[in-house]
Design a protein around this motif. Structure first.
Motif, PDB file in Angstrom:
ATOM      1  N   ASP A  80      21.092  10.445  58.191  1.00 28.32           N
ATOM      2  CA  ASP A  80      19.689  10.040  58.176  1.00 28.32           C
ATOM      3  C   ASP A  80      19.447   8.651  58.747  1.00 28.32           C
ATOM      4  O   ASP A  80      18.402   8.054  58.503  1.00 28.32           O
ATOM      5  CB  ASP A  80      19.112  10.144  56.758  1.00 28.32           C
ATOM      6  CG  ASP A  80      19.946   9.400  55.734  1.00 28.32           C
ATOM      7  OD1 ASP A  80      20.978   8.825  56.108  1.00 28.32           O
ATOM      8  OD2 ASP A  80      19.550   9.373  54.547  1.00 28.32           O
ATOM      9  N   GLU A  82      18.329   6.024  61.594  1.00 30.71           N
ATOM     10  CA  GLU A  82      17.309   6.112  62.632  1.00 30.71           C
ATOM     11  C   GLU A  82      17.732   5.432  63.925  1.00 30.71           C
ATOM     12  O   GLU A  82      17.448   5.923  65.021  1.00 30.71           O
ATOM     13  CB  GLU A  82      16.006   5.478  62.123  1.00 30.71           C
ATOM     14  CG  GLU A  82      15.398   6.181  60.933  1.00 30.71           C
ATOM     15  CD  GLU A  82      14.216   5.408  60.377  1.00 30.71           C
ATOM     16  OE1 GLU A  82      13.117   5.461  60.980  1.00 30.71           O
ATOM     17  OE2 GLU A  82      14.400   4.731  59.338  1.00 30.71           O
ATOM     18  N   LYS A 119      19.001  17.392  59.487  1.00 25.14           N
ATOM     19  CA  LYS A 119      17.693  16.958  59.975  1.00 25.14           C
ATOM     20  C   LYS A 119      17.793  16.592  61.451  1.00 25.14           C
ATOM     21  O   LYS A 119      18.765  15.970  61.872  1.00 25.14           O
ATOM     22  CB  LYS A 119      17.194  15.764  59.170  1.00 25.14           C
ATOM     23  CG  LYS A 119      16.906  16.072  57.707  1.00 25.14           C
ATOM     24  CD  LYS A 119      16.286  14.879  56.998  1.00 25.14           C
ATOM     25  CE  LYS A 119      17.261  13.722  56.894  1.00 25.14           C
ATOM     26  NZ  LYS A 119      16.685  12.593  56.111  1.00 25.14           N
ATOM     27  N   LYS A 120      16.801  16.972  62.226  1.00 21.12           N
ATOM     28  CA  LYS A 120      16.827  16.713  63.658  1.00 21.12           C
ATOM     29  C   LYS A 120      15.779  15.677  64.062  1.00 21.12           C
ATOM     30  O   LYS A 120      15.237  15.716  65.158  1.00 21.12           O
ATOM     31  CB  LYS A 120      16.590  18.017  64.427  1.00 21.12           C
ATOM     32  CG  LYS A 120      17.581  19.123  64.094  1.00 21.12           C
ATOM     33  CD  LYS A 120      19.018  18.742  64.420  1.00 21.12           C
ATOM     34  CE  LYS A 120      19.972  19.893  64.120  1.00 21.12           C
ATOM     35  NZ  LYS A 120      21.393  19.520  64.360  1.00 21.12           N
ATOM     36  N   THR A 121      15.505  14.736  63.155  1.00 22.85           N
ATOM     37  CA  THR A 121      14.563  13.677  63.490  1.00 22.85           C
ATOM     38  C   THR A 121      15.135  12.797  64.601  1.00 22.85           C
ATOM     39  O   THR A 121      16.349  12.718  64.793  1.00 22.85           O
ATOM     40  CB  THR A 121      14.257  12.811  62.266  1.00 22.85           C
ATOM     41  OG1 THR A 121      15.496  12.342  61.714  1.00 22.85           O
ATOM     42  CG2 THR A 121      13.493  13.601  61.214  1.00 22.85           C
ATOM     43  N   ARG A 122      14.262  12.104  65.318  1.00 28.93           N
ATOM     44  CA  ARG A 122      14.651  11.295  66.473  1.00 28.93           C
ATOM     45  C   ARG A 122      15.586  10.153  66.067  1.00 28.93           C
ATOM     46  O   ARG A 122      15.346   9.459  65.076  1.00 28.93           O
ATOM     47  CB  ARG A 122      13.405  10.703  67.125  1.00 28.93           C
ATOM     48  CG  ARG A 122      13.659   9.909  68.410  1.00 28.93           C
ATOM     49  CD  ARG A 122      13.917  10.827  69.560  1.00 28.93           C
ATOM     50  NE  ARG A 122      13.959  10.134  70.854  1.00 28.93           N
ATOM     51  CZ  ARG A 122      14.160  10.770  72.009  1.00 28.93           C
ATOM     52  NH1 ARG A 122      14.313  12.090  72.022  1.00 28.93           N
ATOM     53  NH2 ARG A 122      14.182  10.106  73.136  1.00 28.93           N
ATOM     54  N   ASN A 150      17.490  15.720  70.104  1.00 30.53           N
ATOM     55  CA  ASN A 150      16.433  14.758  69.773  1.00 30.53           C
ATOM     56  C   ASN A 150      16.980  13.333  69.634  1.00 30.53           C
ATOM     57  O   ASN A 150      16.912  12.725  68.563  1.00 30.53           O
ATOM     58  CB  ASN A 150      15.710  15.175  68.485  1.00 30.53           C
ATOM     59  CG  ASN A 150      14.354  14.482  68.362  1.00 30.53           C
ATOM     60  OD1 ASN A 150      13.824  13.927  69.323  1.00 30.53           O
ATOM     61  ND2 ASN A 150      13.794  14.512  67.163  1.00 30.53           N
ATOM     62  N   GLU A 183       8.587   6.944  73.381  1.00 33.55           N
ATOM     63  CA  GLU A 183       8.958   7.179  71.990  1.00 33.55           C
ATOM     64  C   GLU A 183      10.067   6.237  71.548  1.00 33.55           C
ATOM     65  O   GLU A 183      10.019   5.657  70.451  1.00 33.55           O
ATOM     66  CB  GLU A 183       9.393   8.638  71.810  1.00 33.55           C
ATOM     67  CG  GLU A 183       9.693   9.021  70.370  1.00 33.55           C
ATOM     68  CD  GLU A 183      10.065  10.481  70.229  1.00 33.55           C
ATOM     69  OE1 GLU A 183      10.179  10.946  69.079  1.00 33.55           O
ATOM     70  OE2 GLU A 183      10.231  11.162  71.269  1.00 33.55           O
TER      71      GLU A 183
END
Length: 485
Positions: A80, A82, A119-122, A150, A183
């Motif tokens: 997780d 970032e 999770k495939k969050t950026r 991602n 982004e």
């Protein structure tokens, strides 16, 4: 934000610590278990065994367990995180190219973990280390090869001066971010929100390749400036009579277009960046079929500068080092750090040993443990048995026939009287940092004085100094450094 810093050396640890000051949750990862265990104590003496930076232990201790965490297991935090910063050692190879072994090992390991995260969050992968131009693209290929989804890659080079890394991280003169997508720029703006639109700090967004090139250009230009003063200014004052080095510097740098930084002549610039980066840039340009004449000249001058005082001592002072005992004051590449990477002292030791000295008596306020552990270890070379380590400068000077000052520690400025009360002439003082403003006291008492950026002054009683000689002495006098390296 949840930040992961991979590598906790002279770049990674200050970067992680200062990011945690701004309220980010920072996880600093390293494969060196002993290093991580030392950081986890929060104790200054443990932290400073690995990274010695003013104010750093306090920042670590204040944020440890709240915003700052240390680990040797990246598995959980990879799920997780970032933003992932690569702060990994990239040493030079013999041909000048960059050894990317540690970097690529870490990149493949992280890519494997990111590919399996639920999770495939950026996520944004950021190169903080100095890496060859085009490395961000290679990092992108590694991520795709492992099936990571991602993600974005970016370059955010550090411009920290060792000995000032904490303040440099808190108040940088610039923040350079190279990325590809709006982004990713937005994510990094959020990370560095305190610097975006700052009235003094330049926040620059550009391509990853441009950001990588900015780091190489910056360090190479700084070394070029240092080498110009050492290769031209110092040579003028050494070769021609009645040139005052400090007056020369003031007169030239009074022009607003000419920086005062780096104009203080010395026995060469060291550290982990300058030499490595210029060699890497030479290699990269050669690979692209471009001329590197100016870069080779700059590098050559700086390397020659590290040992040429010894050559001057032999040819000008007619000093024979064979079977002599020499005091070496300063082992770190500059003051306020224990970092010895590419320090001039390394070359000084090698040269003195090759000249047959009986012993080298060494002292440095911070770098003694580093020297014993990593550099001048008898297990590596039996000649290093000739090096002994001492608790004070006075103790190191005792029983010697010559002294070499290699690092600009402030405590060395008051050595003239210590020298007089510890050893007797004939005696040679080689001042690689122009640290003795009261050198004339030594010369008058019979000590020979050989400074960088000045002519050899033969010791003689004060009443024997004729006016012409007094003028010559003044012309070569070192003064306190306006801006040390």
């Amino acid at each position: 934000m949840k930040i992961v810093v991979i590598g906790t050396g002279f770049v990674g640890l200050p970067h992680a610590a200062v990011l945690s000051e701004y309220g980010h949750e920072v996880h600093a990862y390293d494969i060196d278990a002993a290093r991580i265990a030392a950081y986890q104590t929060g104790e200054a003496h443990e932290i400073e065994r690995y990274v010695n930076e003013p104010g750093l232990p306090e920042v670590v201790a204040d944020n440890l367990g709240r915003y700052l965490f240390f680990t040797t297991d990246i598995t959980q935090i990879a799920e997780d995180g970032e933003v992932f910063f690569f702060c990994i050692n990239t040493p030079p190879k013999r041909d000048g190219s960059t050894d990317m072994t540690y970097y690529f090992d870490a990149a493949h390991h992280l890519a494997d973990l990111l590919a399996r995260r639920p999770k495939k969050t950026r996520v944004v992968l950021v190169n903080k280390s100095t890496v060859p131009i085009g490395t961000a693209r290679q990092l992108e290929l590694i991520m795709r090869e492992h099936g990571v989804e991602n993600f974005g890659v970016a370059s955010n080079p550090e411009f920290l001066a060792q000995g000032n890394a904490v303040e440099g991280s808190r108040r940088p003169d610039r923040v350079v971010v190279g990325a590809d997508t709006p982004e990713d720029f937005q994510i990094l703006r959020r990370l560095y929100s305190q610097f975006v639109n700052h009235v003094r700090i330049r926040y620059l967004e550009t391509t990853p390749e441009t950001a990588e090139a900015i780091k190489y250009m910056s360090n190479t230009l700084l070394l070029t400036y240092i080498s110009f003063w050492n290769g031209v200014g110092a040579r003028l004052a050494e070769a021609l009579p009645n040139i005052r080095m400090e007056d020369l510097k003031i007169g030239v740098t009074s022009d607003a277009r000419i920086s005062t930084w780096g104009s203080y002549v010395s026995n060469g610039a060291g550290g982990s960046c300058f030499g490595k980066d210029i060699r890497s840039l030479i290699y990269q340009l050669n690979q692209a079929g471009r001329s590197t004449d100016i870069l080779r000249a700059v590098y050559g001058i700086n390397e020659y500068q590290k040992t040429y005082l010894i050559e001057r001592a032999i040819h000008e002072a007619h000093f024979n080092f064979n079977q002599k005992t020499v005091a070496l004051l300063g082992l770190a590449f500059k003051k306020r750090t224990n970092d010895m990477r590419d320090s001039a002292a390394l070359r000084v030791v090698e040269t003195l040993l090759s000249r047959g000295v009986r012993a080298i008596r060494a002292y440095d306020p911070l770098a003694m443990d580093e020297a014993r552990r990593s550099w001048f270890n008898p297990d590596k070379n039996h000649l290093f048995e000739r090096i002994t380590y001492h608790e004070t400068a006075k103790e190191a000077i005792e029983g010697t026939q010559a002294l070499y000052i290699s690092t600009d520690w402030e405590e060395f400025r008051g050595l003239a009287r210590t020298i007089q009360t510890t050893v007797q002439p004939p005696y040679l003082v080689m001042d690689g940092r122009r640290m003795l403003p009261d050198y004339d006291m030594l010369v008058a008492a019979g000590y020979d004085y050989l400074p960088v950026g000045g002519q050899l002054l033969h010791g003689r009683p004060s009443d024997a100094l004729a006016p012409a000689e007094n003028g010559r002495a003044a012309a070569s006098a070192p003064q306190p450094a306006a801006q040390p390296l």
